[in-house]
Write an enzyme that holds these catalytic residues in place. Structure first.
Site: not given
Ligand code: G3I
Length: 322
Positions: A173, A241, A132, A239, A209
């Site tokens: 990516n 969906d 990105e 990715e 997405h």
């Molecule tokens: O690990 C913490 C945890 O300790 C805490 O309690 C919890 C409360 O919010 O948050 C947890 O972190 C989260 C993390 O995922 C792990 O689960 C973050 O808040 C959350 O924002 C994060 O989201 C991820 C996101 O990337 C971040 O930008 C998604 O799971 C993940 O699917 C998403 O994937 C991205 C790709 O890497 C790149 N392309 C877009 C895609 C979707 O956003």
């Protein structure tokens, strides 16, 4: 056995796969579905290999979460797509707010890449090296890397990854590059930039997405894949969906099935489109509702881990016979 991956392989692809995350691996019914290689020949860690997980503080590397997913892939006989080395998001504050000069940030970035790619050497079929880097208009996104190093951070990152694992396929990516437009052109320019620097890039990841009812047509997607392939790289959907307003209506599900089919057919049509990954396989663990309020239902399995037959069969049929 028949399934999404079996059909993809029969169509000449390397895999059909799914993303996953560590907390989900305590859900045994979920893991059974993920481990079914008839459906999934590849897995991608959704979070476990990102900088904020791997190198929380400078020079301290923690691979437990990434290793858990790499081991699962190995145990199941699935390929692993490793995601991601250099991204502006999920970056620890010591990098983001560090105030490092150009030379120091280059050395921090190279050290991160070298350490992580070496740790997973031989295990990553693909690496998403840079994620990105672009704005929607195709210009470079402001980030600590771009603002400090300039566009050269991209080829420098690819060269470091290639040196650490010469056999992993190295990918750029991004999202909203699934049909022609300024951002897809920007991604094509990144491929050219990396090659101009004499560094190696093997592929471009189209995150995909997408949105029910506004997914690009099969022909628009095929033309876009070919624009990348013509630059000498392969393509993967990384990715996928396709989200809708929840709860999904039956007409939305029918449209969603068509949208999945268009995307699969576009990949099928181009031999250098090597595979498709969905961004987890079940709505139970989709990232979408937490980011897009009132939207979701984006995946081929519902929140109860039940297959959405119409969507699942549309993907099967788009790949063709087993
Ligand atoms: O690990 C913490 C945890 O300790 C805490 O309690 C919890 C409360 O919010 O948050 C947890 O972190 C989260 C993390 O995922 C792990 O689960 C973050 O808040 C959350 O924002 C994060 O989201 C991820 C996101 O990337 C971040 O930008 C998604 O799971 C993940 O699917 C998403 O994937 C991205 C790709 O890497 C790149 N392309 C877009 C895609 C979707 O956003």
């Amino acid at each position: 056995a028949d399934g999404l991956n079996t059909r993809a392989v029969a169509a000449g692809k390397e895999y059909f796969g799914s993303a996953t995350n560590n907390p989900e691996l305590t859900d045994t019914a979920y893991v059974t579905g993920l481990s079914n290689t008839a459906d999934f020949g590849q897995i991608t860690p959704g979070n476990a290999m990102k900088w904020d997980t791997i190198e929380t503080s400078r020079g301290t590397f923690s691979y437990t979460k990434g290793d858990e997913i790499a081991s699962l892939a190995k145990k199941n006989g699935q390929l692993l797509r490793c995601h991601t080395l250099v991204w502006h998001s999920q970056l620890p504050s010591w990098v983001k707010n560090g105030g490092f000069d150009n030379a120091t940030l280059i050395s921090i970035m190279k050290n991160h890449i070298t350490n992580e790619v070496t740790h997973y050497k031989g295990q990553c079929h693909h690496w998403d090296v840079v994620n990105e880097a672009l704005n929607e208009d195709g210009t470079y996104r402001s980030s600590v890397f771009y603002d400090t190093i300039g566009p050269a951070y991209i080829p420098i990152a690819f060269a470091a990854a290639a040196a650490a694992d010469p056999s992993a396929k190295l990918y750029y990516n991004d999202y909203n590059i699934e049909s022609a437009g300024a951002k897809s052109t920007g991604a094509q320019n990144i491929v050219k930039l990396i090659k101009q620097y004499g560094a190696k890039i093997d592929g471009v990841g189209l995150q995909a997405h997408l949105i029910v009812g506004s997914t690009p047509s099969q022909s628009a997607q095929t033309a876009n894949i070919n624009a990348f392939v013509n630059l000498g790289v392969e393509v993967a959907y990384t990715e996928l969906d396709i989200r809708t307003t929840t709860p999904a209506t039956s007409s939305a599900v029918t449209q969603q099935a068509q949208d999945y089919a268009s995307t699969v057919a576009a990949c099928k049509a181009v031999s250098k489109c090597v595979g498709i990954t969905i961004w987890d396989y079940t709505d139970k663990y989709s990232w979408i509702p937490s980011v897009f309020s009132g939207q979701g239902a984006a995946l081929p399995w519902d929140e109860n881990l039940q297959k959405k037959t119409e969507v699942y069969n549309a993907i099967l049929n788009a790949w063709g016979s087993a």
